[in-house]
Design a protein around this motif. Structure first.
Motif, PDB file in Angstrom:
ATOM      1  N   ARG A 205       0.834  -1.210   0.000  1.00 21.55           N
ATOM      2  CA  ARG A 205       0.000   0.000   0.000  1.00 21.55           C
ATOM      3  C   ARG A 205       0.864   1.254   0.000  1.00 21.55           C
ATOM      4  N   ASP A 206       1.954   1.219   0.744  1.00 25.32           N
ATOM      5  CA  ASP A 206       2.859   2.371   0.772  1.00 25.32           C
ATOM      6  C   ASP A 206       3.446   2.639  -0.608  1.00 25.32           C
ATOM      7  N   SER A 209       0.909   4.175  -2.823  1.00 27.57           N
ATOM      8  CA  SER A 209       0.578   5.546  -2.455  1.00 27.57           C
ATOM      9  C   SER A 209       1.437   6.557  -3.183  1.00 27.57           C
ATOM     10  N   HIS A 212       0.573   8.680  -7.225  1.00 24.49           N
ATOM     11  CA  HIS A 212       0.042  10.008  -7.599  1.00 24.49           C
ATOM     12  C   HIS A 212       0.953  11.128  -7.098  1.00 24.49           C
TER      13      HIS A 212
END
Length: 212
Positions: A205-206, A209, A212
């Motif tokens: 997930r990191d 992230s 964008h």
């Protein structure tokens, strides 16, 4: 980004700590069944009265095992010094398994063209156990900086700068994972993206992230 994509071209390099991130380090696993249960529990406790973590930290910083062993003997006595000797000589037993999903994450990143590296506070005398037990890590990682060899250590900026120079990293496209916050902060201080590692799912997930 594809459904199975772990990261994107904004990330060119991912640098990993070892213990607690790639390898499950368990102090007691090297001593269980050899020494009394209460002694092992005391040695492996956060408030260890025998100072094993302190002595290991000296070795992580570049001190030789022989010198540290004599310091243990002087400060703790012969009996504890012999326990420390056994612990260091059987350090591979303290590395019972890889962190769940770590090998798969490294493999996926490599397949996506992302370079993966190691950066660890680890003694020059015991680091060989990591690659002997888990040769797949040596195969997957393009290189590793070991504090005890370099006599530099996280979270000081100089060890990150050494890795950056040696591995030809661009800070803005480099990500670092460590399970200790001060080491994460050290990486951020030299301009890297950095996250505190809890598990592989959170690491994914990191990485996403940063899309964008």
């Amino acid at each position: 980004m594809g459904e199975n994509q772990t990261t994107n071209r904004a990330v060119s390099d991912v640098v990993f700590d070892f213990c607690g991130v790639l390898i499950d380090w368990q102090c007691h696993a090297a001593l269980d069944g050899v020494y009394p249960e209460q002694l092992v529990a005391d040695i492996c406790a956060d408030n260890d009265p025998y100072g094993f973590f302190h002595y290991e930290d000296l070795m992580d910083g570049g001190a030789d095992f022989a010198d540290v062993l004599e310091l243990v003997r002087a400060e703790q006595g012969d009996e504890i010094a012999e326990v420390y000797r056994y612990y260091i000589e059987h350090y591979g037993d303290a590395l019972p398994q890889l962190v769940d999903g770590a090998e798969e994450l490294l493999t996926e990143l490599c397949e996506q063209g992302v370079h993966v590296w190691g950066l660890t506070n680890w003694s020059a005398d015991t680091f060989h156990f990591a690659f002997e037990k888990y040769p797949q890590l040596q195969r997957l990682l393009s290189g590793t900086v070991v504090s005890g060899i370099e006599k530099l250590r996280k979270p000081n900026a100089d060890i990150y700068e050494l890795a950056q120079s040696r591995f030809n990293l661009e800070p803005q496209t480099t990500v670092f994972f460590d399970d200790t916050q001060r080491n994460v902060d050290g990486a951020k201080s030299v301009g890297w993206h950095a996250f505190r590692f809890s598990d592989v799912a959170q690491a994914r997930r990191d990485l996403l992230s940063l899309e964008h």
